[in-house]
Scaffold this motif. Structure first.
Motif, PDB file in Angstrom:
ATOM      1  N   TYR A 156      29.825  62.692 -14.244  1.00 56.83           N
ATOM      2  CA  TYR A 156      30.941  63.269 -14.642  1.00 56.83           C
ATOM      3  C   TYR A 156      31.201  64.421 -13.609  1.00 56.83           C
ATOM      4  CZ  TYR A 156      32.524  60.869 -18.470  1.00 56.83           C
ATOM      5  OH  TYR A 156      33.095  60.140 -19.596  1.00 56.83           O
ATOM      6  N   VAL A 157      30.246  65.285 -12.905  1.00 59.51           N
ATOM      7  CA  VAL A 157      30.576  65.860 -11.741  1.00 59.51           C
ATOM      8  C   VAL A 157      31.487  65.031 -10.772  1.00 59.51           C
ATOM      9  CG1 VAL A 157      29.555  67.217  -9.988  1.00 59.51           C
ATOM     10  CG2 VAL A 157      28.527  67.364 -12.392  1.00 59.51           C
ATOM     11  N   LEU A 158      30.689  63.884 -10.582  1.00 56.36           N
ATOM     12  CA  LEU A 158      31.613  63.170  -9.214  1.00 56.36           C
ATOM     13  C   LEU A 158      32.901  62.772  -9.817  1.00 56.36           C
ATOM     14  CD1 LEU A 158      28.626  60.665  -8.512  1.00 56.36           C
ATOM     15  CD2 LEU A 158      29.666  62.466  -7.061  1.00 56.36           C
ATOM     16  N   LEU A 159      33.240  62.717 -11.164  1.00 52.65           N
ATOM     17  CA  LEU A 159      34.563  62.324 -11.563  1.00 52.65           C
ATOM     18  C   LEU A 159      35.309  63.736 -11.257  1.00 52.65           C
ATOM     19  CD1 LEU A 159      33.835  60.633 -15.030  1.00 52.65           C
ATOM     20  CD2 LEU A 159      35.091  59.774 -12.971  1.00 52.65           C
ATOM     21  N   GLY A 160      34.789  64.733 -11.583  1.00 55.41           N
ATOM     22  CA  GLY A 160      35.613  65.948 -11.220  1.00 55.41           C
ATOM     23  C   GLY A 160      35.822  66.060  -9.889  1.00 55.41           C
ATOM     24  N   ALA A 161      34.877  65.618  -8.723  1.00 57.38           N
ATOM     25  CA  ALA A 161      35.285  65.644  -7.295  1.00 57.38           C
ATOM     26  C   ALA A 161      36.404  64.909  -7.135  1.00 57.38           C
ATOM     27  CB  ALA A 161      34.068  65.356  -6.605  1.00 57.38           C
ATOM     28  N   ILE A 162      36.371  63.525  -7.637  1.00 57.41           N
ATOM     29  CA  ILE A 162      37.786  62.614  -7.584  1.00 57.41           C
ATOM     30  C   ILE A 162      38.931  63.170  -8.014  1.00 57.41           C
ATOM     31  CG2 ILE A 162      38.544  60.274  -8.415  1.00 57.41           C
ATOM     32  CD1 ILE A 162      35.520  59.256  -8.269  1.00 57.41           C
ATOM     33  N   ILE A 163      38.739  63.964  -9.003  1.00 60.56           N
ATOM     34  CA  ILE A 163      39.956  64.771  -9.587  1.00 60.56           C
ATOM     35  C   ILE A 163      40.668  65.427  -8.590  1.00 60.56           C
ATOM     36  CG2 ILE A 163      40.906  66.134 -11.410  1.00 60.56           C
ATOM     37  CD1 ILE A 163      38.835  64.916 -13.502  1.00 60.56           C
ATOM     38  N   GLU A 164      39.685  66.067  -7.989  1.00 58.64           N
ATOM     39  CA  GLU A 164      40.125  67.246  -6.969  1.00 58.64           C
ATOM     40  C   GLU A 164      40.812  66.564  -5.686  1.00 58.64           C
ATOM     41  OE1 GLU A 164      37.380  71.052  -7.282  1.00 58.64           O
ATOM     42  OE2 GLU A 164      36.901  69.692  -5.766  1.00 58.64           O
ATOM     43  N   ARG A 165      40.387  65.391  -5.269  1.00 58.31           N
ATOM     44  CA  ARG A 165      40.810  64.693  -4.111  1.00 58.31           C
ATOM     45  C   ARG A 165      42.207  64.120  -4.434  1.00 58.31           C
ATOM     46  NH1 ARG A 165      36.422  63.893  -0.379  1.00 58.31           N
ATOM     47  NH2 ARG A 165      35.362  65.661  -0.584  1.00 58.31           N
ATOM     48  N   ALA A 166      42.303  63.515  -5.716  1.00 54.60           N
ATOM     49  CA  ALA A 166      43.441  62.777  -6.339  1.00 54.60           C
ATOM     50  C   ALA A 166      44.667  63.733  -6.429  1.00 54.60           C
ATOM     51  CB  ALA A 166      43.171  61.620  -7.450  1.00 54.60           C
ATOM     52  N   ALA A 167      44.267  65.028  -7.219  1.00 58.98           N
ATOM     53  CA  ALA A 167      45.325  65.916  -7.487  1.00 58.98           C
ATOM     54  C   ALA A 167      45.689  66.666  -6.588  1.00 58.98           C
ATOM     55  CB  ALA A 167      44.697  66.398  -8.847  1.00 58.98           C
ATOM     56  N   GLY A 168      44.674  66.915  -5.420  1.00 56.75           N
ATOM     57  CA  GLY A 168      45.167  68.146  -4.593  1.00 56.75           C
ATOM     58  C   GLY A 168      45.026  69.479  -4.849  1.00 56.75           C
ATOM     59  N   GLU A 169      43.976  69.370  -5.958  1.00 58.09           N
ATOM     60  CA  GLU A 169      43.655  71.089  -6.358  1.00 58.09           C
ATOM     61  C   GLU A 169      42.405  70.768  -6.679  1.00 58.09           C
ATOM     62  OE1 GLU A 169      46.009  72.512  -9.695  1.00 58.09           O
ATOM     63  OE2 GLU A 169      47.047  70.580 -10.174  1.00 58.09           O
ATOM     64  N   THR A 170      41.981  72.381  -7.195  1.00 61.24           N
ATOM     65  CA  THR A 170      40.565  72.366  -7.895  1.00 61.24           C
ATOM     66  C   THR A 170      40.446  71.575  -8.994  1.00 61.24           C
ATOM     67  OG1 THR A 170      40.565  74.330  -8.659  1.00 61.24           O
ATOM     68  CG2 THR A 170      39.849  74.233  -6.524  1.00 61.24           C
ATOM     69  N   TYR A 171      39.232  71.153  -9.599  1.00 64.93           N
ATOM     70  CA  TYR A 171      39.079  70.492 -10.674  1.00 64.93           C
ATOM     71  C   TYR A 171      39.466  71.539 -11.884  1.00 64.93           C
ATOM     72  CZ  TYR A 171      36.429  69.377 -15.110  1.00 64.93           C
ATOM     73  OH  TYR A 171      36.507  69.087 -16.288  1.00 64.93           O
ATOM     74  N   HIS A 172      38.765  72.611 -11.730  1.00 60.84           N
ATOM     75  CA  HIS A 172      38.903  73.642 -12.801  1.00 60.84           C
ATOM     76  C   HIS A 172      40.550  74.226 -13.109  1.00 60.84           C
ATOM     77  CE1 HIS A 172      34.789  74.677 -11.762  1.00 60.84           C
ATOM     78  NE2 HIS A 172      34.604  74.545 -13.092  1.00 60.84           N
ATOM     79  N   ALA A 173      41.325  74.276 -11.853  1.00 65.36           N
ATOM     80  CA  ALA A 173      42.831  74.686 -12.092  1.00 65.36           C
ATOM     81  C   ALA A 173      43.509  73.371 -12.606  1.00 65.36           C
ATOM     82  CB  ALA A 173      43.115  74.687 -10.602  1.00 65.36           C
ATOM     83  N   TYR A 174      43.209  72.124 -12.158  1.00 61.21           N
ATOM     84  CA  TYR A 174      43.749  70.944 -12.560  1.00 61.21           C
ATOM     85  C   TYR A 174      43.809  70.764 -14.387  1.00 61.21           C
ATOM     86  CZ  TYR A 174      45.630  66.493 -13.858  1.00 61.21           C
ATOM     87  OH  TYR A 174      46.274  65.287 -14.343  1.00 61.21           O
ATOM     88  N   VAL A 175      42.536  70.867 -14.632  1.00 57.74           N
ATOM     89  CA  VAL A 175      42.181  71.015 -16.064  1.00 57.74           C
ATOM     90  C   VAL A 175      42.904  71.986 -16.918  1.00 57.74           C
ATOM     91  CG1 VAL A 175      40.440  70.777 -17.746  1.00 57.74           C
ATOM     92  CG2 VAL A 175      40.172  69.592 -15.912  1.00 57.74           C
ATOM     93  N   GLN A 176      42.754  73.284 -16.456  1.00 57.71           N
ATOM     94  CA  GLN A 176      43.320  74.500 -17.147  1.00 57.71           C
ATOM     95  C   GLN A 176      44.740  74.058 -17.205  1.00 57.71           C
ATOM     96  OE1 GLN A 176      41.866  77.392 -18.030  1.00 57.71           O
ATOM     97  NE2 GLN A 176      43.656  77.441 -19.335  1.00 57.71           N
ATOM     98  N   ARG A 177      45.663  73.622 -16.124  1.00 61.01           N
ATOM     99  CA  ARG A 177      47.231  73.498 -16.272  1.00 61.01           C
ATOM    100  C   ARG A 177      47.639  71.985 -17.122  1.00 61.01           C
ATOM    101  NH1 ARG A 177      50.658  72.810 -12.339  1.00 61.01           N
ATOM    102  NH2 ARG A 177      49.176  71.566 -10.841  1.00 61.01           N
ATOM    103  N   HIS A 178      46.948  71.065 -16.877  1.00 61.43           N
ATOM    104  CA  HIS A 178      47.289  69.678 -17.214  1.00 61.43           C
ATOM    105  C   HIS A 178      46.651  69.456 -18.603  1.00 61.43           C
ATOM    106  CE1 HIS A 178      49.713  68.579 -13.555  1.00 61.43           C
ATOM    107  NE2 HIS A 178      48.747  69.365 -12.941  1.00 61.43           N
TER     108      HIS A 178
END
Length: 612
Positions: free
Chosen positions: A317-339
């Motif tokens: 799941y840490v790797l999934l977070g890293a994939i989210i960062e690359r695909a979304a273009g923002e940090t994992y924590h920021a993406y989950v907070q907003r979306h």
């Protein structure tokens, strides 16, 4: 963390399924077998509540006590804790019995909670169902379970629900078994919401409905939703290999063979949670970026062929977070907070940096310490939560998260249904999909996730068809399943549908091929075992491969557990073996029921391997 479970001796299975009973008219008798007499003595001693008697009984009854001088005291401590939590146990149903094994349902005298007790005595091979000297206990398990429809105290009204839940929680709090908050929501109606115990014992701050709790692994549900959103947006696919998004891993086995699907379903072979602890591969506590969190484990070899089995993996799941960062273009924590959090109206939820003390309205976790004392877990926490664990939230916000999922606010219904469909199944009937566990109970689909760490024990359950949500958040080491299971029982329909079990047995065929034409000593080879099923589904089956030398000595054994072998399905399982010396070797293979419970097929001499 489960203080009620103890394992001893040989490998054993702990079965936790849906089955228990409301008060039965008459209690059954323990069977007069080795397992029955051993379990009867254990229950009698537990009910007496005397710690010294429990230690004496553990010393003379458990095989492991002969090898480990500290075992009896530790076992007695756990059994005495079980007495403190339950007030003693009453036998309600015999589920399975032979001379060496016994599985029963019991009910707590103080709380009416239901438990499955499983005992295993020394037994004679090869079936291990007939008791054998020295007739001692080699395994004992205790699991909180849910009452079956025929015996459940179900369909209670709102007033009865509140009264019964108040009584249950009062007993658990008095016995040191709970501190936290419980909320039950059906649609827009809050059926129950109440907090217990203290958020900060030093400052004497009580837990409240607005207290933020460490969610532990429930955090994985947010990560899974974020992945789903990016799939819906066309930014990534579930079949994408890790290396596509993390090019620094593109040349590795992990980058080439593991997909997003594998990571979501814990079938990747990436280092599992237990292995990470044992080998020191967990993220460093001071890590703040996902690269820092992943650094200890990204170079570790895969534990098995991706897709072949389930192994719960925080690293995945840490790797999934890293994939989210690359695909979304923002940090994992920021993406989950907003979306996720903001989109669902979860205003009190987030990933909070660890200060010297917890910030306002965040519960301090209290873990079990020496001498039955509970001590703060603050020094054990990482600096910030990861995509695998330690977001903080309130019970109300978790109810809002569920409501947003029900309304299709976060993911469309079609994709959510896929996420909530089991990829793997376990012996207790629980399946794991994408960031969620799934159970079929009384004809209802229950979607849930637990969250456990020292000083944080939680349960979050949803019944999507009914808009029903159960939130149990605790800041002490406890067993939230006790509360969730009673709520399932009370809130289930009176005439719940019981899905008929398939009466058609599996009809299995085994074959094997060796990928490499020749094999040399100290050179790895791959064995492909093909399993075809021409009958009914085999649930949570175990595939066993054994390699024996010319003298019949077993030189290698590999097991793949918890496999669903569907009707008409053919599956291939791959096993790696490196022989130590030349010779001719025989491969035997078998398929067994959950936890070795039943031999479905065993073929001796499935293949022969020549090693040069």
């Amino acid at each position: 963390m489960n203080p009620l479970v103890s394992l001893a001796g040989m490998a054993m299975w702990l079965l936790a399924a849906c089955g228990a009973a409301a008060a039965a008219p008459a209690s059954p008798e323990f069977p007069i077998t080795v397992a029955g007499l051993r379990l009867e003595a254990l229950v009698r001693s537990i009910n007496e509540g005397d710690a010294r008697s429990l230690e004496r009984l553990a010393a003379e009854s458990f095989a492991q006590a002969e090898q480990d001088p500290a075992f009896a005291a530790g076992q007695a401590d756990q059994l005495h804790r079980l007495f403190e939590l339950t007030g003693g146990l009453s036998l309600r149903r015999i589920e399975a019995s032979d001379t060496a094994t016994l599985q029963v349902l019991a009910q707590a005298k103080a709380t009416a909670a239901w438990y499955r007790l499983s005992l295993f005595a020394t037994a004679a091979p090869p079936e291990f169902t007939r008791a054998a000297p020295p007739y001692k206990i080699v395994g004992f398990g205790v699991d909180a379970v849910t009452a079956p429809p025929a015996l459940a105290d179900s369909a209670v009204d709102d007033k009865q629900l509140r009264e019964r839940l108040d009584r249950l929680l009062a007993q658990l709090v008095r016995r040191g078994g709970f501190a936290g908050v419980v909320q039950v929501q059906r649609g827009e109606r809050t059926l129950y919401a109440r907090a217990f115990g203290e958020a900060d014992r030093e400052a004497r701050v009580p837990n409240g409905l607005n207290t933020r709790f460490n969610l532990a692994s429930i955090t994985k549900m947010f990560t899974a939703v974020a992945i789903g959103q990016l799939v819906e947006a066309g930014k990534l696919q579930l079949t994408d290999p890790v290396g596509r998004w993390l090019p620094e891993l593109a040349g590795s086995e992990l980058g080439q063979r593991v997909t997003v699907h594998h990571l979501l379903s814990h079938t990747s072979g990436v280092v599992g949670a237990r292995e990470a602890i044992e080998k020191g591969l967990e993220p460093p506590s001071e890590a703040t970026t996902l690269a820092q969190m992943a650094a200890p484990f990204v170079g570790a070899p895969l534990s098995f062929h991706p897709g072949q089995q389930f192994d719960y993996s925080n690293a995945g799941y840490v790797l999934l977070g890293a994939i989210i960062e690359r695909a979304a273009g923002e940090t994992y924590h920021a993406y989950v907070q907003r979306h996720v959090f903001d989109a669902a109206g979860m205003r009190e939820t987030g990933f909070f940096m660890r200060p010297g003390r917890h910030p306002g309205r965040m519960a301090v976790g209290y873990k079990d310490g020496p001498g039955h004392q509970r001590v703060p877990n603050t020094a054990d926490l990482p600096l910030i939560g990861t995509p695998a664990h330690m977001a903080f939230s309130t019970a109300g916000d978790m109810a809002r998260f569920a409501a947003a999922l029900y309304r299709g606010q976060l993911l469309r219904a079609e994709l959510l249904d896929r996420f909530w469909t089991g990829v793997t199944e376990q012996p207790d009937g629980v399946e794991y999909g994408y960031g969620a566990r799934i159970e079929q109970q009384d004809g209802r689909r229950i979607v849930w996730h637990g969250g456990g760490a020292p000083g944080a024990t939680n349960r979050f359950e949803m019944v999507p068809a009914e808009g029903l949500t159960i939130v149990v958040l605790s800041n002490v080491d406890s067993e939230p399943a006790i509360i969730a299971n009673k709520l399932r029982e009370w809130l289930s329909p009176k005439d719940a549908a019981v899905l008929p079990a398939s009466s058609k047995p599996p009809d299995l065929v085994l074959s094997m091929t060796q990928v490499e034409a020749t094999t040399s000593a100290r050179t790895g080879t791959t064995l492909e075992v093909q399993v075809s099923n021409r009958g009914g589904t085999a649930h949570a089956a175990l595939v066993d491969v054994e390699i024996k030398d010319q003298a019949g000595r077993k030189v290698e054994q590999q097991i793949v557990a918890d496999q669903r072998l569907g009707a008409g399905q053919t599956r291939i399982f791959r096993f790696e073996w490196t022989p130590d010396s030349p010779g001719r070797y025989r491969v035997d293979a078998g398929i067994f029921g959950p936890g070795w419970s039943k031999k479905l097929l065993f073929v001796e001499g499935l293949a022969t391997i020549e090693v040069r």
